[in-house]
Design a protein around this motif. Structure first.
Motif, short mmCIF file in Angstrom:
data_model
loop_
_atom_site.label_atom_id
_atom_site.label_comp_id
_atom_site.label_asym_id
_atom_site.label_seq_id
_atom_site.Cartn_x
_atom_site.Cartn_y
_atom_site.Cartn_z
N ASP A 1 0.83 -1.20 0.00
CA ASP A 1 0.00 0.00 0.00
C ASP A 1 0.87 1.26 0.00
N GLU A 2 1.96 1.25 0.77
CA GLU A 2 2.86 2.41 0.78
C GLU A 2 3.50 2.61 -0.59
N LEU A 3 3.89 1.50 -1.22
CA LEU A 3 4.49 1.58 -2.55
C LEU A 3 3.49 2.14 -3.56
N ALA A 4 2.25 1.66 -3.48
CA ALA A 4 1.21 2.16 -4.37
C ALA A 4 0.96 3.65 -4.14
N GLY A 5 1.07 4.09 -2.90
CA GLY A 5 0.91 5.51 -2.60
C GLY A 5 2.01 6.35 -3.20
N LEU A 6 3.26 5.86 -3.13
CA LEU A 6 4.38 6.58 -3.75
C LEU A 6 4.16 6.75 -5.24
N ALA A 7 3.63 5.70 -5.88
CA ALA A 7 3.42 5.74 -7.34
C ALA A 7 2.32 6.72 -7.74
N TRP B 1 0.25 -8.66 -13.47
CA TRP B 1 0.72 -7.27 -13.54
C TRP B 1 1.73 -7.01 -12.42
N SER B 2 2.54 -5.99 -12.68
CA SER B 2 3.55 -5.55 -11.72
C SER B 2 3.55 -4.03 -11.64
N LEU B 3 3.73 -3.52 -10.44
CA LEU B 3 3.94 -2.09 -10.21
C LEU B 3 5.41 -1.89 -9.85
N LEU B 4 6.11 -1.07 -10.64
CA LEU B 4 7.54 -0.84 -10.41
C LEU B 4 7.76 0.64 -10.08
N VAL B 5 8.46 0.90 -8.99
CA VAL B 5 8.72 2.27 -8.55
C VAL B 5 10.23 2.46 -8.41
N ILE C 1 11.73 -0.79 -6.41
CA ILE C 1 10.90 -1.78 -5.71
C ILE C 1 9.71 -2.12 -6.60
N SER C 2 9.42 -3.42 -6.69
CA SER C 2 8.27 -3.84 -7.48
C SER C 2 7.34 -4.68 -6.62
N PHE C 3 6.05 -4.50 -6.85
CA PHE C 3 5.02 -5.36 -6.28
C PHE C 3 4.35 -6.08 -7.42
#
Length: 373
Positions: free
Chosen positions: A38-44, A79-83, A113-115
């Protein structure tokens, strides 16, 4: 949190660094994620942060770039979220970079970082830099191929993928495992379950980047204004001909600019100490006065370095984010470059010098160092 890497660095460098990929099982024992999905998604969702969503559906790759407003449209697979450069924006994640300071600071770049959900990945590809991929929560399967010439293709303009390859490494990574991949080895990872991955990437400037950066420096400093001269211009049979000695003199003019040690060192320090990604700079309001810095340090307060800030040393010169720091207090400058957290004893008698205190206050007021809360 302090992360401790169970790695014999001299042995690793001799056997693997820039030579062979390797899986380091339990490289971090009892690994704890420094960030949540969730924190990573917020940064993105932030404008200043570089992020991507990569998905693979029905044989088609799709890439979208942040900032993102919502993730409601995403499925539960593929899918992947990459920051990028999360160490610049999230202090607990920046701590994950410190165990890698066994390698030179100037070579370390940033932390991506990737989720990924099950099936998530970016396909088979290769990088032109070294990377340590740390497995966080979840499991991910990684394959790495031999370093051979490979044909790149673009199923999507943002994905420089390679053809399928035969794996020399094919393993499932669990929390705390690390995969090291040198430049040029094709690799592919995909998640078996919801997972976090941390990629510590290394900077490897190309000759093109170096020449471009040095040319910019020459123009900014108005160097190289001396023009070609030939008071004894040699005769030639054909007017169109440029003689070998003339070619040599022109090349020597260009090489002469790089063969000035002081200028070259100044350029290199400025060039290589600049971050490739934005920093989370937050200058204090109101700004600190030098005597306030002095009092805080004497009272035991500690100065922490901003995540992602590049502080590098060449000879006796110290460079901070593209600027040379001038001071006769060499031990104190060395402390600035060598330590992530600074206390009064690191500075010694430099704190009694008003000019040094003023310089330190300027760095703190720029947001480059801050007092730990």
């Amino acid at each position: 949190m302090d992360y401790h890497l169970t790695l014999n660095w001299p042995d690793f460098i001799e056997r693997y660094w820039q030579k062979r990929p390797v899986v380091l099982k339990r490289g971090f024992a009892n690994f704890v994620d420094p960030i949540s999905p969730d924190e990573l998604a917020g940064l993105a969702m932030e404008n200043e942060v570089d992020s991507r969503l990569v998905s693979h559906l029905d044989g088609k790759w799709q890439v979208s770039h942040g900032p993102f407003e919502s993730y409601d449209h995403l499925d539960e697979t593929n899918w992947s979220l990459l920051v990028q450069a999360v160490d610049h924006w999230h202090e607990p994640s920046a701590a994950l970079m410190r165990p890698f300071r066994a390698l030179p600071d100037w070579r370390i770049d940033d932390l991506m970082i990737s989720f990924s959900v099950p099936g998530g990945g970016v396909g088979p590809h290769l990088d032109q830099y070294d990377v340590f991929i740390i497995q966080g929560t979840g499991r991910r399967r990684w394959r790495v191929g031999e370093k051979v010439p490979m044909k790149q293709h673009c199923p999507h303009p943002d994905l420089l993928q390679v053809d399928p390859f035969e794996g020399i490494i094919d393993e499932e990574l669990e929390p705390g495992d690390i995969l090291y991949i040198p430049p040029g080895f094709p690799h592919e990872g995909y998640s078996l379950e919801n997972s976090l991955n941390y990629s510590v990437g290394f900077r490897a400037p190309s000759g093109r980047e170096l020449f471009s950066g040095f040319a910019d420096y020459i123009l900014q400093r108005e160097l190289g204004s001396q023009r070609y001269t030939d008071p004894d211009v040699p005769a030639r049979e054909h007017p169109a001909e440029i003689l070998p000695q003339e070619v040599d003199r022109l090349r020597e003019m260009m090489q002469g600019l790089m063969n000035q040690p002081e200028q070259f060192q100044q350029w290199l320090g400025e060039f290589i100490s600049q971050s490739r990604h934005e920093l989370d700079v937050a200058p204090p309001e109101p700004p600190y006065q030098p005597d306030e810095i002095y009092d805080a340090l004497q009272q035991g307060d500690k100065l922490a370095r901003l995540g992602g800030l590049r502080v590098l040393k060449i000879g006796d010169d110290v460079f901070v984010n593209g600027e040379k720091i001038d001071s006769p207090h060499r031990p104190a400058l060395n402390a600035l470059a060598g330590n992530m957290v600074l206390e009064s004893e690191h500075f010694g008698d430099a704190l009694e010098d008003p000019s040094f205190l003023a310089m330190l206050a300027a760095l703190v007021n720029s947001g480059y160092w801050f007092f730990e809360g």
